[in-house]
Design a protein around this motif. Structure first.
Motif, short mmCIF file in Angstrom:
data_model
loop_
_atom_site.label_atom_id
_atom_site.label_comp_id
_atom_site.label_asym_id
_atom_site.label_seq_id
_atom_site.Cartn_x
_atom_site.Cartn_y
_atom_site.Cartn_z
N THR A 142 1.05 16.97 -6.48
CA THR A 142 0.19 16.04 -7.21
C THR A 142 -1.29 16.37 -7.03
O THR A 142 -2.12 15.79 -7.73
N GLU A 143 -1.61 17.25 -6.08
CA GLU A 143 -3.00 17.52 -5.69
C GLU A 143 -3.66 16.30 -5.07
O GLU A 143 -4.88 16.19 -5.05
N ILE A 144 -2.85 15.37 -4.58
CA ILE A 144 -3.37 14.17 -3.91
C ILE A 144 -2.74 14.11 -2.52
O ILE A 144 -1.54 13.84 -2.38
N SER A 145 -3.53 14.39 -1.51
CA SER A 145 -3.02 14.32 -0.14
C SER A 145 -3.06 12.89 0.39
O SER A 145 -2.24 12.51 1.24
N ASP A 146 -4.04 12.10 -0.07
CA ASP A 146 -4.18 10.70 0.35
C ASP A 146 -4.47 9.85 -0.88
O ASP A 146 -5.38 10.18 -1.65
N VAL A 147 -3.72 8.77 -1.05
CA VAL A 147 -3.94 7.89 -2.20
C VAL A 147 -5.31 7.21 -2.09
O VAL A 147 -5.99 7.02 -3.10
N TRP A 148 -5.73 6.87 -0.86
CA TRP A 148 -7.01 6.21 -0.62
C TRP A 148 -7.93 7.15 0.16
O TRP A 148 -7.49 7.81 1.10
N ALA A 149 -9.19 7.18 -0.21
CA ALA A 149 -10.14 8.04 0.49
C ALA A 149 -11.55 7.46 0.38
O ALA A 149 -11.90 6.84 -0.63
N VAL A 150 -12.33 7.64 1.44
CA VAL A 150 -13.74 7.29 1.44
C VAL A 150 -14.54 8.57 1.27
O VAL A 150 -14.36 9.53 2.02
N TYR A 151 -15.41 8.59 0.26
CA TYR A 151 -16.33 9.72 0.06
C TYR A 151 -17.74 9.25 0.37
O TYR A 151 -18.23 8.27 -0.22
N ASN A 152 -18.39 9.95 1.28
CA ASN A 152 -19.75 9.61 1.67
C ASN A 152 -20.69 10.79 1.47
O ASN A 152 -20.44 11.88 1.98
N VAL A 153 -21.75 10.56 0.71
CA VAL A 153 -22.82 11.54 0.64
C VAL A 153 -23.47 11.64 2.02
O VAL A 153 -23.81 12.72 2.49
N GLN A 154 -23.66 10.50 2.65
CA GLN A 154 -24.12 10.43 4.04
C GLN A 154 -23.27 9.40 4.77
O GLN A 154 -23.26 8.23 4.41
N ASP A 155 -22.55 9.87 5.79
CA ASP A 155 -21.74 8.94 6.58
C ASP A 155 -22.65 8.12 7.49
O ASP A 155 -23.86 8.36 7.59
N LEU A 156 -22.06 7.16 8.17
CA LEU A 156 -22.81 6.20 8.97
C LEU A 156 -23.74 6.90 9.97
O LEU A 156 -23.30 7.76 10.74
N GLY A 158 -21.98 5.94 0.09
CA GLY A 158 -20.67 6.43 -0.33
C GLY A 158 -19.89 5.40 -1.11
O GLY A 158 -20.43 4.41 -1.62
N THR A 159 -18.57 5.60 -1.17
CA THR A 159 -17.70 4.72 -1.94
C THR A 159 -16.26 4.88 -1.48
O THR A 159 -15.91 5.82 -0.76
N LEU A 160 -15.43 3.93 -1.87
CA LEU A 160 -13.98 4.01 -1.69
C LEU A 160 -13.35 4.29 -3.03
O LEU A 160 -13.75 3.73 -4.05
N LEU A 161 -12.36 5.17 -3.05
CA LEU A 161 -11.65 5.41 -4.31
C LEU A 161 -10.15 5.43 -4.07
O LEU A 161 -9.67 5.73 -2.97
N CYS A 162 -9.43 5.07 -5.10
CA CYS A 162 -7.96 5.10 -5.10
C CYS A 162 -7.52 6.01 -6.23
O CYS A 162 -7.83 5.76 -7.40
N TYR A 163 -6.82 7.09 -5.87
CA TYR A 163 -6.40 8.06 -6.89
C TYR A 163 -5.26 7.53 -7.75
O TYR A 163 -5.12 7.95 -8.91
N ILE A 202 0.82 -1.21 0.00
CA ILE A 202 0.00 0.00 0.00
C ILE A 202 0.86 1.26 0.00
O ILE A 202 1.83 1.37 0.77
N SER A 203 0.47 2.21 -0.85
CA SER A 203 1.01 3.57 -0.78
C SER A 203 -0.06 4.47 -0.18
O SER A 203 -1.18 4.56 -0.71
N ASP A 204 0.24 5.10 0.95
CA ASP A 204 -0.70 6.04 1.56
C ASP A 204 -0.58 7.42 0.95
O ASP A 204 -1.57 8.16 0.85
N THR A 205 0.63 7.80 0.59
CA THR A 205 0.89 9.08 -0.05
C THR A 205 1.79 8.86 -1.26
O THR A 205 2.34 7.77 -1.45
N LEU A 206 1.95 9.89 -2.06
CA LEU A 206 2.78 9.79 -3.26
C LEU A 206 4.11 10.51 -3.04
O LEU A 206 4.14 11.58 -2.42
N PRO A 207 5.21 9.94 -3.55
CA PRO A 207 6.52 10.57 -3.39
C PRO A 207 6.78 11.64 -4.45
O PRO A 207 7.91 11.78 -4.93
N ILE A 208 5.73 12.34 -4.82
CA ILE A 208 5.83 13.35 -5.88
C ILE A 208 5.21 14.65 -5.36
O ILE A 208 4.09 14.64 -4.86
N PRO A 209 5.91 15.78 -5.44
CA PRO A 209 5.32 17.04 -4.98
C PRO A 209 4.26 17.54 -5.96
O PRO A 209 4.27 17.23 -7.14
#
Length: 572
Positions: free
Chosen positions: A519-533, A553-558, A510-517
């Motif tokens: 990138t506009e990506i703070s987290d490689v993995w994120a959960v987006y919820n229209v309504q959280d639990l 919601g959903t899980l996405l990987c940038y 797993i990569s949590d972050t990218l080794p590139i300045p």
């Protein structure tokens, strides 16, 4: 309380003449003085018993403890002795004596098992019930949770441009001369102009749309359960707590093992191909098959983890005698292993008599010992359950899918000659592809133990040594564990973590972050919820309290290419 009139106490009676007022007053004063001077005493329980025994002449000799003794004592009562003739009394006594041998209950004492087998005892029940069910959710706790809107989440990706070596974009040489002329006009366009400038760079990119899905689980507490539990436990509170934890645990498993069928997701797993059976003699640590009538018939599915499996393959058979049978197949990308169903007979008895025999994290499985004759039948596998329309791709699906940066299915145990070499190969491949520098390796507990044991037991390994000083010759702590791997390409320390629900044989990188300045990506993995639990208590319209959870919601990987996996780790 009002005192009685002195005339009533000391007034005239037929035996005594009337007293004067002075005599009455004197007698009353003497009475009150005598009352005030009475000695005081506090009575205890034994004083009360003694008062009954001595003051009233009551017999407190030991009393009968069973029915025979009580009846015998009753026959000795003076009233019966006086009212009955000696012959009649003797006849009743003789009959009671004979009944004693015929009716054992007459002579039973009061004990822990008499007159009730359960005893006349208190029930030492400790309240409330103990909630010891495990509920770890490490991915849910770690992955960023963000607010979504609408029905899907969309983003655009620039996957490469000239010079990056990624996204399928080739390199060009930037050298020019004074006479260099370059035309930027599209091919075939008119009025194209040539200028003194270098060649034009190229880009690669894509759009990504990840749909949202709705999720919910529910529970019910009947009124009888709630009210009968009063004084022991609040059943509604237990229901709500369990519903909350159940929702979080199910989301955790989806984050790890989910597969979706909507556009943009990987979809259902295909069934394994190339199924073959090989009978051989049992090796060390193996048990020869028992319960075989003539042939063994096998079907397998691609394992998708906790949520299901693919459809079944066609049956393949072999006559093993008293040997073991190796099952081999080719698994599709993304499968966490293989599930095996076995039957036996002179002819194939069908899926209703073909029983689940187990799973393997590799594409091989050895049938040994007693064949299963009950449990989950292959006939229950009537449709694919590896992916769901209302679901998304979890981390395992992404790390082993078509967009992953690296996947290696070992179909063997981890190396003991060079412990950790499988992961070093993965680190090198990921770096070569996109200059990835991973942060974590997630493992099943037994696989991490295998890696730790490989470090200690490798015959050719000189990188591990135990040193004992003189004061450590007693009370030595044995055992060691691999907590991290040093990426031999980048020098970064990569954490090795056990995930409690990881299917054996799989180790996503797993990569949590990218080794590139920038990138506009703070987290490689994120959960987006229209309504959280959230939790909902439904209106009471029957004799029950009902509750549900809900999230949308959903899980996405940038950057899926910055992640990978080592799979097919054989359990040892």
């Amino acid at each position: 309380m009002a005192l009685p009139n002195v005339d009533v106490l000391f007034g005239e009676t037929p035996e005594a003449p009337a007293l004067t007022k002075g005599e009455l007053s004197t007698r009353f004063d003497n009475l009150m003085s005598a009352i005030d001077n009475v000695p005081s005493r506090t009575l205890g329980p034994q004083d009360v018993v003694n008062a009954f025994q001595e003051g009233r002449g009551i017999d407190f000799t030991p009393q009968p403890t069973n029915a025979f003794g009580m009846l015998s004592k009753t026959l000795q009562a003076p009233e019966l002795v006086k009212g009955m003739s000696a012959d009649a009394l003797a006849s009743v006594t003789e009959a009671l004596t004979q009944l004693k041998s015929q009716q054992p209950d007459l002579v039973k004492d009061l004990s822990l098992t008499s007159p009730l087998a359960s005893g006349l005892v208190a029930f030492d029940l400790e309240a409330p019930s103990k909630l010891i069910a495990p509920r770890p959710t490490p991915l849910r706790n770690r992955i960023a949770r963000r607010k979504g809107i609408g029905t899907s989440h969309r983003f655009k990706v620039i996957s490469g441009f000239t010079g990056t070596g990624t996204g399928g974009v080739g390199n060009i040489h930037p050298g020019i001369a004074d006479t260099t002329q370059t035309n930027f006009a599209p091919s075939g366009a008119g009025n194209s102009l040539y200028y003194a400038r270098g060649p034009k760079i190229s880009y690669a990119g894509y759009d990504k749309t990840v749909p949202y899905s709705q999720f919910s689980v529910s529970d019910q507490v009947t009124w009888s359960a709630q009210y009968a539990g009063q004084g022991f436990q609040d059943i509604r509170q237990l229901s709500r707590t369990s519903l909350l934890y159940s929702s979080m645990l199910l989301e955790e498993r989806m984050l790890l093992m989910g597969r979706g069928t909507a556009s943009g997701f990987l979809g259902a797993l295909a069934a394994p191909t190339g199924l073959a059976l090989t009978a051989r003699s049992a090796g060390a640590g193996e048990t020869a098959i028992t319960g075989v009538s003539t042939n063994i018939y096998v079907k397998v599915t691609s394992d998708a983890g906790d949520f299901g499996q693919s459809v079944l393959t066609s049956a393949v058979n072999v006559a093993p005698s008293t040997q073991v049978v190796d099952v081999t197949c080719t698994l599709p990308a993304g499968a966490t292993g293989v599930r095996v169903y076995v039957s036996t007979g002179s002819s194939d008895p069908g899926d209703a008599a073909r029983w689940y025999a187990g799973r393997s994290g590799t594409s091989t499985f050895t049938i040994q010992g007693a064949l299963p004759t009950a449990g989950t039948a292959a006939s229950t596998v009537v449709a694919d359950t590896s992916a769901y329309a209302n679901g998304y791709d979890g981390m395992l699906a992404v790390c082993t899918g078509s967009e992953s940066g690296y996947v290696n299915r070992l179909n063997s145990a981890l190396s003991t000659a060079n412990p950790g070499s499988e992961f070093q190969t993965a680190f090198a491949a990921l770096y070569d592809a996109v200059k990835a520098d991973p942060d974590r390796v997630l493992m099943n507990g037994s696989d991490r133990k295998q890696l730790s044991d490989a470090l200690k037991s490798g015959a050719a390994n000189n990188g591990y040594r135990i040193n004992l000083t003189q004061n450590e010759l007693t009370g030595v702590t044995l055992g060691d564990v691999v907590t991290s791997l040093v990426n031999e390409v980048t020098g970064k320390t990569v954490a090795v973590e056990v995930h409690p629900w990881m299917p054996q044989g799989n180790a996503p990188i797993i990569s949590d972050t990218l080794p590139i300045p920038d990138t506009e990506i703070s987290d490689v993995w994120a959960v987006y919820n229209v309504q959280d639990l959230m939790g909902i208590d439904w209106p009471v319209n029957q004799f029950a309290f009902e509750s549900s959870s809900y999230w949308f919601g959903t899980l996405l990987c940038y950057a899926p290419g910055f992640n990978g996996a080592v799979t097919g780790i054989k359990k040892v």
